[in-house]
Design an enzyme around this catalytic site. Structure first.
Site, PDB file in Angstrom:
ATOM      1  N   TYR A 100      24.025  57.040  24.229  1.00 28.57           N
ATOM      2  CA  TYR A 100      24.300  55.754  24.877  1.00 28.57           C
ATOM      3  C   TYR A 100      23.739  55.756  26.298  1.00 28.57           C
ATOM      4  CZ  TYR A 100      26.720  51.962  27.210  1.00 28.57           C
ATOM      5  OH  TYR A 100      26.989  50.839  27.943  1.00 28.57           O
ATOM      6  N   ASN A 252      28.177  53.850  36.830  1.00 29.29           N
ATOM      7  CA  ASN A 252      29.277  53.822  35.869  1.00 29.29           C
ATOM      8  C   ASN A 252      30.482  54.611  36.390  1.00 29.29           C
ATOM      9  OD1 ASN A 252      29.647  54.595  32.308  1.00 29.29           O
ATOM     10  ND2 ASN A 252      30.549  52.997  33.556  1.00 29.29           N
ATOM     11  N   GLN A 340      80.682  45.182  59.923  1.00 27.83           N
ATOM     12  CA  GLN A 340      79.453  45.762  59.372  1.00 27.83           C
ATOM     13  C   GLN A 340      78.247  44.984  59.888  1.00 27.83           C
ATOM     14  OE1 GLN A 340      80.557  47.221  54.976  1.00 27.83           O
ATOM     15  NE2 GLN A 340      80.564  45.025  55.176  1.00 27.83           N
ATOM     16  N   ARG A 346      71.686  47.341  58.093  1.00 32.02           N
ATOM     17  CA  ARG A 346      72.546  48.299  57.386  1.00 32.02           C
ATOM     18  C   ARG A 346      71.910  48.846  56.114  1.00 32.02           C
ATOM     19  NH1 ARG A 346      77.275  46.663  54.248  1.00 32.02           N
ATOM     20  NH2 ARG A 346      77.003  44.634  55.249  1.00 32.02           N
ATOM     21  N   ASN A 376      30.441  57.406  31.454  1.00 31.56           N
ATOM     22  CA  ASN A 376      30.340  57.294  29.996  1.00 31.56           C
ATOM     23  C   ASN A 376      28.854  57.177  29.648  1.00 31.56           C
ATOM     24  OD1 ASN A 376      31.128  56.826  27.229  1.00 31.56           O
ATOM     25  ND2 ASN A 376      30.431  54.726  27.565  1.00 31.56           N
ATOM     26  N   LYS A 448      59.348  32.515  70.783  1.00 33.12           N
ATOM     27  CA  LYS A 448      59.488  31.435  69.799  1.00 33.12           C
ATOM     28  C   LYS A 448      58.192  31.247  69.012  1.00 33.12           C
ATOM     29  CE  LYS A 448      62.114  27.883  70.595  1.00 33.12           C
ATOM     30  NZ  LYS A 448      63.034  27.977  69.429  1.00 33.12           N
ATOM     31  N   GLU A 476      31.516  40.445  29.443  1.00 32.79           N
ATOM     32  CA  GLU A 476      30.344  41.091  28.828  1.00 32.79           C
ATOM     33  C   GLU A 476      30.401  40.975  27.297  1.00 32.79           C
ATOM     34  OE1 GLU A 476      27.897  43.904  27.169  1.00 32.79           O
ATOM     35  OE2 GLU A 476      29.645  45.048  27.855  1.00 32.79           O
ATOM     36  N   ASN A 479      32.864  42.792  25.062  1.00 34.01           N
ATOM     37  CA  ASN A 479      32.897  44.257  25.008  1.00 34.01           C
ATOM     38  C   ASN A 479      33.912  44.768  26.030  1.00 34.01           C
ATOM     39  OD1 ASN A 479      32.041  46.994  24.458  1.00 34.01           O
ATOM     40  ND2 ASN A 479      30.913  46.904  26.398  1.00 34.01           N
TER      41      ASN A 479
END
Length: 708
Positions: A100, A252, A340, A346, A376, A448, A476, A479
């Site tokens: 390939y 690739n 709290q 917290r 590949n 502000k 593509e 594919n």
């Protein structure tokens, strides 16, 4: 039977690797603290040389090369393996083997065949040169040169492993481009990062082969042709005529997406630590209760990111002068603020912890990716075969970048919530509205505009938190029907990092303003107390005939009023009858008068009769004393020094105020907030904030305080 080296014996007598699936390696990479890892990353970033061998490249090394001040050296030990795979391709071609991308067409048209291997590679580069750059000085469609350098480095590293069928000389040429700071121009868009980053990488190949449309940029930003780039880089022998498989080897791979991801993650890791430290400073200036960092709470939750975030905040707050002062304040008046603190303070460890875990995991995922072979087919010389697979699929990039971007958005959301509390006088425990620092709040609106800008930044950042990877299109001729969108996600994460830096900058300057306001508050409160005490002694102690007066017992309660009242609620006009100070001082005197009983009926012992004299004396004296105290603080010689100098967070404050020269902002000055933000943002973008940030944590031993 016995097994050798890293193998283990199974019950059936077979031998297997201890970690055949790499899960152990992945887990081991996450041992130790995140802070230690950030320190390691910074140290690596600052080394003058990166030696590439194919399997040990780090995110910080990629970021260093991207920044342009570091040299690259190829490991000579890799030459033989690279040559072997290149030779194998040529021998295979000569034998007539069908491979390939060597004898076949590409992708969905791989059914086509040719024996013209070199011409096939040339055509591959030509048809992949499908990017759009625009014209003139417009650089909006060009990949940032830093990202291109990162991609070049990562691609060299992949190809060095000897599975790609490319000559070592080509890798040396790319290295020379890097070392001479010559950068090919790559299109910003046009890749789906599967089958690799084909389109952008084809422009690196275009420069190497001398394509007439190829362009590069030199060390000083000058435009170069391919011939000029070769000459300036010292690449001898002219342009490369690609051999079979070499064009495919160059394009690739996932290097563009993973290269940019590396740059992004280097900054993101540092910004995560900054968020932890700023959360602790936020707790200091907000007079927060430090028990939110107690180790037992976080130990019972088990998440390492949370435990570390809490431990870092605990370290900053341990021994903090602000915390000590706040504890006294809470003891004196436990009802002055809620039991709290609000969630932005917290639960900041619980919020930041998971984000840090995501960022750290993503960093390791990208480090595995930049050390991966993504071609590949893969050339396996040892088995004399080409293996067709899909390592070009950049899913680790897309997934890690989507996750990182979501974590960045969450950090930004926390920062916005904290900033919103900081500038709001309903929530900030006595700081002025908008963090206004001037004498007249009617002509000083402080931060502000910055709060509005922060809302804008946060909104855009939350939008960017949406994933990229669920927008895949089949490509593509179907594919490439699933693809990672790795570079797109990296680009969006780079945008998110820039916005988080804007938010961090604004928040950090706001925190420094709050530190200075607390300092002013302390000096002004001391002045008000001394003045009230002085006036009380003068007016309330004695009667008209020199006898002790019942009102002498009012002083302690009058001073309690000063202690409890927020100074900025009245200090712009301290003796105004509509402001709380005078109202509550009068209330104290009235209450004492009501308790005075029968003696109140006697003018010489009446406390009511003293109120007017007390207020008149205070009005004559207090405004002058307040203005004098302000002037002394502004001159840099305050009666009470700034508490921040006694805190572990001081290095960051010192850097912002002294080294960068930012100023305490007021409406009385011409300086705008944005001018000061720019100083900090520029320094942050240059990495100058790293050392003062780490200095805040220099003495941390990497563990929470023991549970007492």
């Amino acid at each position: 039977m016995d097994c050798e080296n890293k193998n283990v014996v199974l019950g059936n007598g077979l031998c297997m690797q201890k970690d055949p699936l790499n899960w152990g390696m992945a887990a081991e990479a996450l041992t130790g603290s995140h802070l230690d890892e950030v320190k390691r990353m910074v140290a690596e970033f600052r080394k003058p040389m990166v030696q590439l061998g194919g399997e040990t490249l780090t995110v910080s090394q990629v970021a260093a090369i991207a920044a342009g001040s570091v040299k690259v050296e190829l490991a000579e030990s890799a030459r033989a393996g690279v040559k072997a795979s290149s030779d194998w391709v040529m021998e295979s071609m000569n034998k007539g083997t069908d491979s390939y991308g060597v004898t076949t067409g590409f992708g969905a048209t791989s059914h086509r065949r040719t024996k013209q291997g070199g011409a096939l590679q040339k055509e591959l580069i030509r048809f992949l040169n499908a990017g759009i750059f625009g014209s003139g000085n417009d650089s909006s469609n060009i990949l940032p040169h830093s990202a291109t350098r990162a991609a070049m480095l990562v691609r060299i590293n992949t190809l060095l492993q000897g599975y790609s069928g490319i000559r070592f000389e080509i890798l040396e040429a790319i290295t020379k481009f890097l070392n001479q700071n010559i950068t090919p121009c790559l299109p910003l868009r046009g890749t789906i990062t599967a089958s690799g980053d084909l389109v952008p990488l084809s422009y690196i190949a275009g420069l190497l082969t001398g394509r007439p449309n190829s362009k590069a940029v030199g060390p000083t930003g000058e435009n170069l042709t391919a011939a000029e780039a070769f000459k300036l880089a010292g690449v001898d022998g002219g342009f490369f005529e690609l051999q079979p498989k070499e064009g495919l080897a160059l394009v690739n791979g996932t290097a563009v997406g993973s290269g940019m991801a590396s740059m992004v993650l280097f900054e993101t890791n540092i910004l995560a630590v900054l968020a932890e430290v700023m959360s602790a400073i936020f707790a200091e200036v907000m007079q927060g209760k430090p028990e939110f960092t107690d180790h037992l709470t976080h130990k019972l939750k088990h998440h390492p990111g949370q435990i570390e975030a809490a431990a870092i905040m605990e370290h900053i707050l341990d021994g903090s002068s602000y915390v000590k002062a706040a504890e006294k304040q809470h003891e004196m008046d436990p009802l002055q603020k809620p039991k709290q603190d609000r969630y932005a303070l917290r639960t900041s460890p619980q919020w930041l912890g998971p984000q840090i875990e995501v960022i750290r995991s993503s960093t390791k995922m990208i480090e595995r990716e930049i050390n991966s072979v993504n071609d590949n087919p893969l050339i396996d010389v040892s088995r004399n075969k080409a293996i067709h697979g899909g390592n070009f699929q950049g899913t680790p990039i897309g997934v890690s970048m989507d996750n990182t971007r979501l974590a960045i958005a969450a950090i930004g959301k926390l920062m916005f919530a904290q900033f919103s509390e900081l500038v709001n006088d309903f929530y900030n425990n006595g700081l002025p509205s908008n963090l206004s620092g001037g004498r007249n709040p009617s002509l000083d609106y402080g931060f502000k505009g910055a709060e509005i800008a922060m809302a804008s930044y946060c909104s855009e950042l939350q939008f960017l938190g949406n994933p990229v990877t669920n927008h895949v299109q089949s490509a593509e001729q179907h594919n490439q029907d699933v693809n990672s969108l790795g570079l797109i996600s990296s680009r969006k994460t780079a945008e998110a990092v820039e916005i988080l830096k804007l938010m961090s900058t604004t928040f950090l300057v706001g925190l420094c303003q709050a530190v200075d306001l607390r300092h002013l508050e302390e000096n002004l409160k001391s002045t008000v107390k001394n003045t009230v005490s002085q006036v009380a002694k003068k007016v309330l102690t004695m009667g008209v005939n020199g006898e002790l007066h019942p009102s002498r017992f009012c002083e302690l309660d009058l001073l309690r009023v000063v202690d409890r009242e927020y100074i900025f609620a009245y200090i712009d006009d301290p003796c105004s009858a509509t402001y709380p100070l005078m109202q509550k001082l009068r209330q104290v005197l009235v209450e004492h008068a009501l308790k005075n009983g029968e003696t109140e009926k006697n003018l010489s012992t009446s406390i009511f009769q003293k109120i007017a004299a007390f207020e008149d004396e205070l009005k004559a004296l207090l405004p002058k004393e307040v203005e004098s105290a302000r002037a002394v603080v502004e001159s840099g010689n305050p009666a009470i020094p700034n508490r921040i100098k006694e805190c572990r967070s001081y290095p960051l404050y010192k850097f912002i105020r002294e080294e960068l020269g930012t100023v305490y902002l007021t409406g009385e000055k011409v300086t705008s907030p944005g001018e000061e933000f720019d100083k900090v943002f520029t320094a942050m973008s240059k990495g100058e904030i790293i050392d003062p940030l780490l200095a805040c944590l220099e003495s941390w031993n990497g563990a929470p305080l023991p549970i007492a």
